[in-house]
Design an enzyme around this catalytic site. Structure first.
Site, PDB file in Angstrom:
ATOM      1  N   ASN A   1       1.299   3.387  -2.445  1.00 30.07           N
ATOM      2  CA  ASN A   1       0.529   4.435  -3.122  1.00 30.07           C
ATOM      3  C   ASN A   1      -0.662   4.865  -2.279  1.00 30.07           C
ATOM      4  O   ASN A   1      -1.016   6.042  -2.246  1.00 30.07           O
ATOM      5  CB  ASN A   1       0.066   3.975  -4.510  1.00 30.07           C
TER       6      ASN A   1
ATOM      7  N   GLY B   1       0.774  -1.238   0.000  1.00 32.73           N
ATOM      8  CA  GLY B   1       0.000   0.000   0.000  1.00 32.73           C
ATOM      9  C   GLY B   1       0.801   1.282   0.000  1.00 32.73           C
ATOM     10  O   GLY B   1       0.362   2.281   0.576  1.00 32.73           O
TER      11      GLY B   1
ATOM     12  N   LYS C   1     -17.175 -14.468  -8.781  1.00 33.86           N
ATOM     13  CA  LYS C   1     -16.654 -13.097  -8.806  1.00 33.86           C
ATOM     14  C   LYS C   1     -17.781 -12.058  -8.758  1.00 33.86           C
ATOM     15  O   LYS C   1     -17.634 -11.005  -8.137  1.00 33.86           O
ATOM     16  CB  LYS C   1     -15.782 -12.884 -10.049  1.00 33.86           C
TER      17      LYS C   1
ATOM     18  N   HIS D   1       0.000   2.302 -13.183  1.00 30.56           N
ATOM     19  CA  HIS D   1       0.796   1.137 -13.588  1.00 30.56           C
ATOM     20  C   HIS D   1       2.246   1.572 -13.808  1.00 30.56           C
ATOM     21  O   HIS D   1       2.490   2.623 -14.399  1.00 30.56           O
ATOM     22  CB  HIS D   1       0.220   0.541 -14.873  1.00 30.56           C
TER      23      HIS D   1
ATOM     24  N   ASN E   1      -6.423   3.516 -12.423  1.00 32.53           N
ATOM     25  CA  ASN E   1      -5.313   2.678 -11.971  1.00 32.53           C
ATOM     26  C   ASN E   1      -3.995   3.365 -12.312  1.00 32.53           C
ATOM     27  O   ASN E   1      -3.912   4.139 -13.263  1.00 32.53           O
ATOM     28  CB  ASN E   1      -5.377   1.311 -12.661  1.00 32.53           C
TER      29      ASN E   1
ATOM     30  N   MET F   1      -4.405  -5.992  -7.086  1.00 34.54           N
ATOM     31  CA  MET F   1      -3.929  -7.029  -8.000  1.00 34.54           C
ATOM     32  C   MET F   1      -5.031  -7.906  -8.602  1.00 34.54           C
ATOM     33  O   MET F   1      -4.748  -8.875  -9.280  1.00 34.54           O
ATOM     34  CB  MET F   1      -2.888  -7.910  -7.300  1.00 34.54           C
TER      35      MET F   1
END
Length: 191
Positions: A14, A12, A65, A109, A107, A90
């Protein structure tokens, strides 16, 4: 002030940078929800320690899901979330959550997309001696790091160097620019 949710699966870094940016008034947002898909993640422990509205549950606890994501959506709706910020999350976001928060999930990356999509991007770039490396901030879609790019920042690297140096350099830039882009998106939402 807009409500954001931060999702993280691991340490964590970020998430912590976002939290501190809000506290220092560098990010004009209310961190209304923290979510981790790993009940034992460092990030979740940290979020609880900070006294945030922090929850964690795992996909294996649900029949599928869609059920997992419906539970996530329930918490997002209760917290009146305007923007979901992925910060080292993730799990691939599925259609249930994507549909509920279409255009409201971003997001970060650690590569200049479309290069080095997916897991272990920093490790793979270091192995391939790529320069520049960089960061990409993008909207989330049904693919893996394939959504519309909002911002990219190249970072020159001189080899030989260690993997740790590349990681630290990328994380430093992520922490500088993610808050700026989040601010811009939230500002656009209000105008």
């Amino acid at each position: 002030m807009k409500n954001i949710a931060v999702f993280a699966s691991g340490t964590g870094t970020n998430f912590v940078a976002i939290y501190h940016a809000i506290k220092k008034h560098e990010l004009n947002a209310n961190l209304a929800l923290f979510f981790s898909d790993k009940k034992m993640s460092k990030a979740l422990k940290h979020a609880k320690m900070l006294g945030l509205n922090a929850i964690g549950f795992e996909l294996k606890e649900f029949p599928d899901k869609a059920s997992f994501e419906k539970q996530v959506i329930k918490h997002l709706n209760e917290a009146h979330i305007d923007l979901i910020v992925l910060a080292g999350y993730m799990k691939i976001i599925g259609p249930t959550l994507l549909e509920a928060y279409e255009g409201k999930i971003i997001n970060i990356h650690p590569s200049l997309l479309p290069a080095y999509r997916g897991k272990d991007a920093i490790i793979r770039q270091h192995r391939d001696r790529i320069s520049p490396v960089g960061i990409s901030i993008h909207y989330v879609d049904c693919g893996v790091d394939t959504g519309k790019i909002i911002y990219q920042h190249p970072i020159p690297i001189t080899y030989p160097t260690t993997l740790e140096h590349v990681e630290e350099t990328i994380h430093h830039i992520e922490h500088q620019y993610y808050k700026i882009i989040i601010n811009q998106i939230l500002k656009e939402m209000t105008s």
